[in-house]
Enzyme design. Structure first.
Site, PDB file in Angstrom:
ATOM      1  N   ASN B 269       0.812  -1.227   0.000  1.00 35.60           N
ATOM      2  CA  ASN B 269       0.000   0.000   0.000  1.00 35.60           C
ATOM      3  C   ASN B 269       0.849   1.283   0.000  1.00 35.60           C
ATOM      4  OD1 ASN B 269       0.881   0.468   2.619  1.00 35.60           O
ATOM      5  ND2 ASN B 269      -0.917  -0.488   3.550  1.00 35.60           N
ATOM      6  N   CYS B 332      -8.023  -2.412  -6.268  1.00 25.45           N
ATOM      7  CA  CYS B 332      -7.223  -2.505  -5.046  1.00 25.45           C
ATOM      8  C   CYS B 332      -8.177  -2.138  -3.928  1.00 25.45           C
ATOM      9  CB  CYS B 332      -6.006  -1.594  -5.115  1.00 25.45           C
ATOM     10  SG  CYS B 332      -6.336   0.079  -5.699  1.00 25.45           S
ATOM     11  N   ASP B 337      -4.894   3.947  -6.857  1.00 26.65           N
ATOM     12  CA  ASP B 337      -3.433   3.913  -6.778  1.00 26.65           C
ATOM     13  C   ASP B 337      -2.864   2.704  -7.526  1.00 26.65           C
ATOM     14  OD1 ASP B 337      -3.019   6.247  -5.190  1.00 26.65           O
ATOM     15  OD2 ASP B 337      -3.844   5.162  -3.488  1.00 26.65           O
ATOM     16  N   LYS B 374      -5.366  10.593  -6.815  1.00 30.38           N
ATOM     17  CA  LYS B 374      -5.410  11.815  -6.013  1.00 30.38           C
ATOM     18  C   LYS B 374      -4.073  12.550  -6.036  1.00 30.38           C
ATOM     19  CE  LYS B 374      -7.082  10.114  -2.095  1.00 30.38           C
ATOM     20  NZ  LYS B 374      -7.683  10.363  -0.772  1.00 30.38           N
TER      21      LYS B 374
END
Lengths: 591, 613
Positions: B269, B332, B337, B374
């Site tokens: 992550n 995910c 991401d 983002k």
């Protein structure tokens, strides 16, 4: 035509286009000694494959018969360092054989023992022919009689090479003292020494230097006259012996260079090792005895450390790579660390000579391992001639072969004693360092990576006489130049294969590579070349070659058009007076 | 400007990071930049500054350490502590803009008129891109369900879904997906009619189901006749996905969905990635680094392992689509991401178009910008939450770079293009990467108030061309199959050391190829000119206008980069190339021997640095 040439394959398994043909390309004088069907090669990448194994007096050839496409394994016997039976025969009579190679791979075969115990197995034949020296036979190089257009033994002419450097001159003379190798049997016959030192004094010096390897000139700076001098360690011993002739010689070396009042002595060893050598009668120059000389230790380790490092590296890269610990495993071999120290040492030497205009003396213990590594790398940095294909050959002939790097011992040609403590990958390390430099200066070297790999392959192959024996004297005694073919005969007869298309010739251009760790990398295309998942980077060079060809074509076209224009212009100007006739300037070329 | 207390300080020392060298000059502080002027000037955009640190006072002054997001590290020594403090506190304020209006993009003016600006924004047209892929078609349609951003705030307006996915199915599915990010099409592999879809994790918890979501996946599956299955790639490590179940989220249960093949991929992550990059930078930023520290540190940072994990996932995606012809759904947690990384990289492997300059812009615009990666949070644009910052996009660029190393002929652009994009993701000089979603960008009226990076990059396209690019290679290798053996992953020196000039070798193959190409181009020009000249002869025998020909030649000027370092042949004079003894790796070594290096000239400007601002 590559197929007829003695090319060592660059991938482990060569695929054959026409499997119906018998594709064992025998060289002149190469004879099949034995062959066996039903041999299994345990390929670490694709698993067991069955086929036939042929042993000649030059190579081992395995031809796979149970797969499509048909492929083969083809390697010179010189590349073998060990052949052994592994374990006892299985219940089905199968015996395993391990073949350890000098070129980073290990092969494994399984073969059924012949039922008739009187008949020799093909592997026994292999053991005999792989180690001819141990079996009182001659190396294949002495049988091989291929004729090439060029005679590579003529590449190096010491007098011509020193003449290129402007020698002899008012400060340096040729000495005949070693003409018959009586002063030092591991040195060349032609030696350059300061004019102020007599041959008698040289004889005295020789008793004070290990193995009689006195300080002699290796290279001289064309402008500053700063010299690179090589030698072996001084025999100082525990009692601190001195030799006034040796002191005088070093003073004379310094005096021969008017630019500097100092002399740097580079001792390649770690200082601890150098000190330990005093116990054995050796040692290093004390600054008391040698006024104006500064001694620097370069911390490069000995042949045993290097051998161990390469052994570990082999474990890490062959056959399979442990993905998750690749970098730390690579680190644990210290291989790149050693490469860095050697390059850094050479850089310091080159910098002292070029920027400091100071003469340097380089030695290690005997002056035939670390010393040629350092001097030849420094010379490559200092002298662009050594970056050409022929210049590099001259460098090897001079710094390595004539000055007696013990190739026979370090490589162990044809010798089955694989545990011999004299074996060490010193020359491989040097080639690795050269490769590192070619990465940093991709346009500074006339030769390509394939040239370096070819040299390494034939270092082991025993096809050519170039790397046989331990010294110039031995090579003459064995009549190597008369009885064998030089590697340079082969190379120089097909130069285009070895040319770096990016090469730009800069005369008098000095290279100082960076020896920062971020710039050193493992030579993957050599050490990991047997791994089928290794991806070579050739396409860029291919593309560059295409561009070069295109340019040549365009240049031709421009010339044609210019000629045509000039003709038209001439014909039209004959009609009209005063019309401009100046043609467009030809385009500059830089390569 | 109100925050600037001291606009100018003299006699400031700039220290080199890897040697003992320094230069003295004048430091200027402006509203947008910090500028250091000596013989050549260094300017740092405030937005690039990640942190400023005032170190304790030394005898020669007060050290100020500035760390930038583009991996530049600047070490100033300011003679008077008060000046240092003023600069320090001004910077602290300046580099923390509180509103979007303060960002450089809103004051940056490249002297273009409104029409030029608009044209810049129209360069990339995603509708045209989907058309290029062959969408809409008999199985895939454009839906207007998100026209008002009501179904999903972070998705773009225009979304492509299977014909069979009706509005109720879409809405139902979106309610069952984290942040409403339901499965939509991102890439269509026309040859096999296989689709790459993306979404966020399902809100499955331990046992929840959603029929609409199940229908949605079935609709995707039915849209592809080549395969009975669709693959669902959860790009997270299984453990993370399991942990998410406790929070009412999770992953698809194979029993509830018909004909899916579920697969975890195991990319870590954003927090792990942030930490990993930090470790990497610590290692490579160390002076007098030993080989052991370097190799072990590189490995322990885990950075290259993470890059490999992303690459492995993309390869899996590309293989499934191109070889098996199956459609794949990638997600995910929130799907902005890892999902963006894998979808974008996978598409790049499958489609040579994305390996061109224009295509790469389209790819970023599609998978990153429009689908709501983002950028504002990850790149720390505005009053940030440090827990949200992560080098996810940097990783993507690095993956592409690793591919360019393995396939030097496959990409139209060189690494400078990637580095320049990275530079501007953080510069806030152009509108493209501002904000977190398409909706937010519309609210900010970026297209009216700022300029597009893509137009800027295209205007200097010459600088970013890869000289060994071969379109014929792309034709013969439409799908790239990279190797992911550990030794193929290298440290990206030109990215992470881009401002450490002493870290780079002086000769590059690419420069040479560029020079050669340049010379060929010139020759072609000459050939053309000569032909024209000859033609004129045949038309009339009037003397040739030389000036005209000359001009034609002059037009063929290539990127200045190529000319600058073109090798010059020197006569008999000795020239030295590479690190001098006081510089560079050798300096590193000398440093460890404890000897001192004398100061010399140094410039921080290298590569793309000078193209900024």
């Amino acid at each position: 035509d590559r197929s007829s040439g003695p090319r060592v394959s660059d991938t482990e398994l060569r695929v054959y286009k026409d499997p119906s043909k018998d594709e064992l390309p025998l060289l002149p004088e190469e004879l099949v000694q034995d062959s066996a069907k039903d041999v299994t090669y345990i390929c670490p990448f694709i698993g067991p494959v069955r086929g036939s194994l042929t042993v000649t007096n030059y190579r081992l050839f395995f031809r796979c018969t149970d797969r499509e496409p048909v492929f083969g394994l083809d390697l010179p016997l010189g590349g073998l360092s060990r052949v052994e039976k592994i374990g006892a025969a299985s219940s089905r009579g199968d015996v395993s054989y391990g073949v350890v190679c000098k070129d980073m791979r290990n092969l494994r075969f399984v073969h059924k023992e012949p039922e008739n115990s009187l008949k020799k197995s093909v592997f026994e034949v292999l053991m005999k022919f792989a180690f001819p020296v141990s079996n009182n036979m001659s190396l294949f190089a002495f049988e091989y009689k291929q004729v090439f257009p060029e005679n590579g033994w003529k590449v190096y002419d010491p007098l011509a090479e020193y003449k290129r450097q402007g020698l002899p001159n008012e400060s340096w003379r040729i000495s005949k003292v070693n003409d018959h190798y009586e002063l030092c049997d591991s040195y060349p016959a032609t030696l350059f020494v300061p004019v102020t030192i007599t041959d008698e004094e040289l004889r005295r010096v020789s008793s004070f230097r290990a193995k009689g390897r006195i300080p002699v000139l290796s290279w001289i700076h064309p402008e500053s006259q700063a010299a690179v001098v090589r030698a072996s360690q001084t025999m100082v011993g525990q009692n601190g012996r001195r030799c006034k002739e040796d002191e005088k010689l070093l003073q004379a070396i310094m005096d021969a260079n008017a630019q500097s009042h100092k002399l740097f002595i580079f001792d390649a060893r770690p200082s601890v090792n150098a000190a330990a050598n005093k116990m054995k009668g050796g040692g290093f120059e004390s600054e008391d005895a040698y006024q104006n000389a500064e001694l620097v230790f370069l911390d490069i380790h000995n042949i045993h450390v290097m051998r161990e490092s390469l052994r570990k590296l082999k474990d890490v890269v062959y056959p399979n790579i442990e993905e998750s610990h690749w970098l730390s495993n690579l680190e644990s071999t210290h291989w790149l660390e050693h490469i860095k120290l050697i390059l850094a040492g050479a850089l310091r030497i080159a910098d002292k000579v070029e920027s400091g205009k100071t003469s340097v003396v380089v030695h290690c213990s005997d002056g035939w391992d670390r010393t040629p590594q350092l001097t030849s790398l420094a010379l490559i940095m200092l002298d662009s001639h050594y970056r050409t294909i022929r210049g590099f050959q001259i460098l090897l002939e001079k710094e390595w072969l004539s000055f007696g790097h013990r190739f026979q011992q370090r490589v162990g040609h044809g010798d089955k004693n694989h545990t011999d403590a004299d074996r060490s990958p010193i020359f491989l390390q040097f080639i690795d360092c050269v490769w590192q430099m070619t990465r940093q200066f991709p346009a500074a070297f006339e030769f390509n990576e394939y040239f370096l790999i070819t040299i390494l392959d034939h270092l082991y192959s025993c096809l050519f006489g170039t790397f046989l024996c331990n010294s110039e004297q031995q090579r003459l005694k064995e009549e190597v130049p008369k009885r064998t073919v030089s590697l340079w005969s082969f190379v120089n007869s097909q130069l285009e294969e070895f040319v770096n298309p990016l090469y730009v010739h800069y005369p008098s251009h000095v290279l100082f590579p960076t020896v920062g760790i971020r710039h050193l990398q493992l030579w993957v295309s050599y050490y990991i070349r047997w791994n089928p998942r290794m991806r070579p980077q050739e396409p860029v060079h291919q593309r560059y070659k295409e561009l070069l060809a295109k340019r040549a074509e365009l240049q031709k076209r421009v010339e044609e058009l210019q000629r045509e224009a000039a003709n038209r212009m001439a014909s039209s100007s004959s009609e009209r007076a005063g019309s401009p006739t100046r043609s467009i300037t030809p385009v500059q070329t830089f390569v | 400007m109100e925050h600037i207390r001291t606009p100018k300080v003299e006699q400031v020392k700039l220290l080199d990071r890897f040697s003992n060298k320094s230069v003295t000059g004048t430091l200027h502080l402006t509203a947008t930049h910090l500028i250091f002027v000596e013989s050549n000037s260094t300017s740092i955009l405030h937005h690039h500054i990640a942190s400023v640190e005032k170190l304790s006072l030394k005898t020669n002054g007060c050290p100020l350490l500035i760390q930038c997001r583009n991996f530049r590290l600047v070490h100033f020594v300011i003679p008077r502590e008060r000046d240092c403090h003023d600069i320090y506190s001004s910077l602290l304020r300046l580099l923390r803009p509180v509103s979007y209006d303060e960002l450089y993009a809103f004051s940056y003016n490249p002297k273009q008129n409104d029409q030029q600006r608009e044209e810049g924004w129209q360069l990339i047209d995603l509708a045209a891109e989907f058309e290029r892929m062959g969408v809409p078609c008999d199985q895939w349609q454009l839906t207007d369900v998100n026209r008002e951003y009501k179904v999903c705030k972070t998705y773009p307006r225009d979304l492509y879904v299977p014909i069979m996915a009706s509005k109720p199915i879409i809405v139902g599915s979106s309610k069952f997906r984290s942040k409403g990010r339901f499965p939509v099409l991102t890439y269509f592999y026309q040859e096999k009619k296989a689709a790459v879809c993306r979404c966020s994790q399902p809100l499955s918890g331990f046992s929840a189901r959603c029929l609409e979501d199940e229908h949605m996946l079935q609709a995707i599956s039915k849209a592809n006749h080549n395969s009975r299955y669709i693959y669902v790639m959860d790009t997270r490590p299984k453990l993370n996905a399991l942990a998410n179940r406790a929070a009412g989220k999770g992953y698809e249960n194979e029993d509830n969905y018909s004909n899916i093949r579920f697969q975890f991929v195991g990319i870590e992550n954003i927090h792990v990635m942030r930490g990993s990059l930090q470790k990497l930078l610590e290692v490579v930023g160390t002076r007098s680094l030993s080989m052991t520290d370097y190799l072990v540190g590189l490995e322990n940072s885990g950075w290259l392992r993470h890059i490999k994990a992303i690459m492995d996932a993309a390869i899996f995606l590309a293989k499934t689509v191109t070889v098996e012809g199956a459609s794949v759904l990638v997600h995910c947690s929130d799907g902005w991401d890892r999902t963006a990384q894998v979808c974008a990289l996978g598409s790049l492997l499958m489609d040579p178009y994305y390996r061109t300059i224009k295509g790469f812009m389209v790819l970023i615009e599609k998978d990153w910008i429009s689908f709501g990666h983002k950028f504002a949070d990850r790149c720390d644009q505005l009053d940030p939450d440090p827990k949200e910052v992560s080098p996810i996009f940097t990783q993507f660029l690095e993956c592409v770079w690793q591919l360019t190393e393995q396939f030097p002929q496959a990409f139209e652009f060189s690494e400078w293009f990637l580095i320049q994009i990275h530079e501007h993701v953080h510069s806030c000089q152009f509108g493209n990467f501002l904000g977190n979603s398409q909706r937010q960008r519309e609210d900010l009226q970026l297209k009216e108030r700022t300029y597009s990076l893509w137009a800027h990059l295209l205007s200097e396209k010459q600088n970013y061309l890869n000289p060994v690019y071969s379109p014929s290679f792309a034709e013969s290798h439409p799908v790239l199959e990279p190797s992911t053996q550990a030794y193929h992953f290298k440290f990206w020196r030109n990215m992470y050391h881009q401002y450490d000039r002493s870290m780079h070798p002086r000769q590059s193959i690419l420069k040479h190829v560029l020079t050669l190409k340049d010379s060929n181009r010139e020759l072609e020009g000459t050939v053309q000119a000569l032909k024209t000249k000859l033609q004129k002869f045949s038309v009339s025998t009037s003397p040739l206008n030389r000036k005209e020909v000359q001009q034609e030649e002059d037009e063929e000027v290539f990127g200045e980069e190529a000319m600058e370092d073109a090798p010059a042949i020197t006569g008999g004079e000795r020239t030295v190339e590479g690190s001098s003894a006081t510089e560079n790796g050798y300096g590193e070594l000398m440093g460890s021997f404890g000897s001192k290096n004398e100061p010399g000239a140094v410039t921080l400007e290298f590569g793309v640095a000078r193209m900024t601002c």
